[in-house]
Design an enzyme around this catalytic site. Structure first.
Site, short mmCIF file in Angstrom:
data_model
loop_
_atom_site.label_atom_id
_atom_site.label_comp_id
_atom_site.label_asym_id
_atom_site.label_seq_id
_atom_site.Cartn_x
_atom_site.Cartn_y
_atom_site.Cartn_z
N ASN A 169 0.86 -1.17 0.00
CA ASN A 169 0.00 0.00 0.00
C ASN A 169 0.90 1.23 0.00
O ASN A 169 2.09 1.16 0.30
CB ASN A 169 -0.89 -0.01 1.24
N HIS B 101 1.13 5.42 1.29
CA HIS B 101 0.57 6.37 2.26
C HIS B 101 1.15 7.75 2.00
O HIS B 101 2.34 7.89 1.70
CB HIS B 101 0.89 5.92 3.68
N GLY C 273 -1.89 -3.84 11.28
CA GLY C 273 -2.04 -2.54 11.89
C GLY C 273 -2.48 -1.51 10.86
O GLY C 273 -2.78 -1.83 9.71
N ASP D 3 0.37 -4.91 7.02
CA ASP D 3 0.22 -5.90 8.08
C ASP D 3 -1.14 -5.66 8.76
O ASP D 3 -2.01 -5.00 8.18
CB ASP D 3 1.39 -5.85 9.07
#
Length: 205
Positions: free
Chosen positions: A112, A114, A148, A146
Site C-alpha cells: 500500500n 501512504h 495494523g 500488516d
C-alpha cells in the site's frame, strides 16, 4: 521471491483509479515486467473500474454491506484475488482494511502507499496532520501491509518539501504526484527483481 515471465498484479481500488491507470500504462511496456491481471473494488460504478474495463482487465466487486460481517467479506475478497494467482497485490486507494484470511494468504505480498513519511502521521489525514505539526518535509511511503494501520515494513519513501503557503489541498496534490511515481517505480522493480523481508527491513532485488 522470484517469478518467471511478467509478474501478475491484482490491484484493489475504491475510487477514480489514477494510480491504477499509472500502473496500467507502465505495464504496457514489456520491459516493465508486470501485468495487471485483475482489478477489485469495494464499490461499484466508480471510474477505476471503467479504466480497468477499458484496458481489458477483469474486474470484481465486493461491497462490505453485501456480507453478514467483515469476516465473510474478507473471505470473499481473498477467494476472488486467489483466482488470479497474483505475485503481488496492490492497494491503490483501496479504503478498506483487509482481515486475517487475506493477510494469511498475501502477507508479504500486499503493498500500500501512504501520503506521509511513516511512521509519522499514519491514518487518513497524513498531509493535514503534517501541516498542523509544522514539519518542513513530508512525502509518501510505500509499505507492506500488516494487521495494523500503516504499520508494515517500509519498502520505499520519497520526500516532498512543505512550502510556507501550502494548504492541505496543494500539499496533497504534490505528494500524490511523487507517490504515484514511486509506486510505479517500485512495483516494477519488485516485479523484475523480487524482494526479501527480514524483520523490519525490505530489500528489493
Amino acid at each position: 521471491m522470484t517469478t518467471r515471465g511478467p509478474s501478475k498484479l491484482v490491484v484493489l481500488i475504491s475510487g477514480s483509479g489514477s494510480n491504477l491507470q499509472a500502473l496500467l500504462d507502465a505495464c504496457a511496456d514489456p520491459a516493465y515486467g508486470a501485468q495487471v491481471v485483475a482489478v477489485g473494488a469495494d464499490r461499484d460504478r466508480i471510474a477505476g473500474l471503467d479504466r480497468a474495463t477499458a484496458a481489458g482487465v477483469p474486474v470484481f466487486v465486493h461491497k462490505v454491506a453485501d456480507y453478514p460481517d467483515r469476516v465473510a467479506w474478507d473471505l470473499a475478497l481473498t477467494q476472488s484475488v486467489r483466482e488470479y494467482e497474483p505475485d503481488l497485490v496492490i492497494s491503490a486507494g483501496f479504503l478498506k482494511l483487509v482481515g486475517k484470511a487475506f493477510l494469511a494468504e498475501y502477507g508479504g505480498r500486499y503493498i500500500n502507499t501512504h501520503n506521509a513519511l511513516l511512521p509519522s502521521f499514519p491514518g487518513i489525514h497524513g498531509p493535514r496532520d503534517a501541516l498542523a505539526y509544522g514539519v518542513k518535509i513530508s512525502g509518501a511511503t510505500l509499505f507492506v501491509v500488516d494487521d495494523g494501520v500503516d504499520t508494515g515494513q517500509i519498502i520505499a519513501q520519497v520526500a516532498v518539501p512543505v512550502l510556507d503557503d501550502d494548504t492541505e489541498e496543494t500539499l496533497t496534490e504534490r505528494i500524490k504526484e511523487a507517490e504515484r511515481a514511486q509506486l510505479v517505480e517500485y512495483v516494477g522493480r519488485m516485479a523484475r527483481n523480487g524482494w526479501t523481508i527480514s524483520g523490519r527491513k525490505v530489500t528489493v532485488g
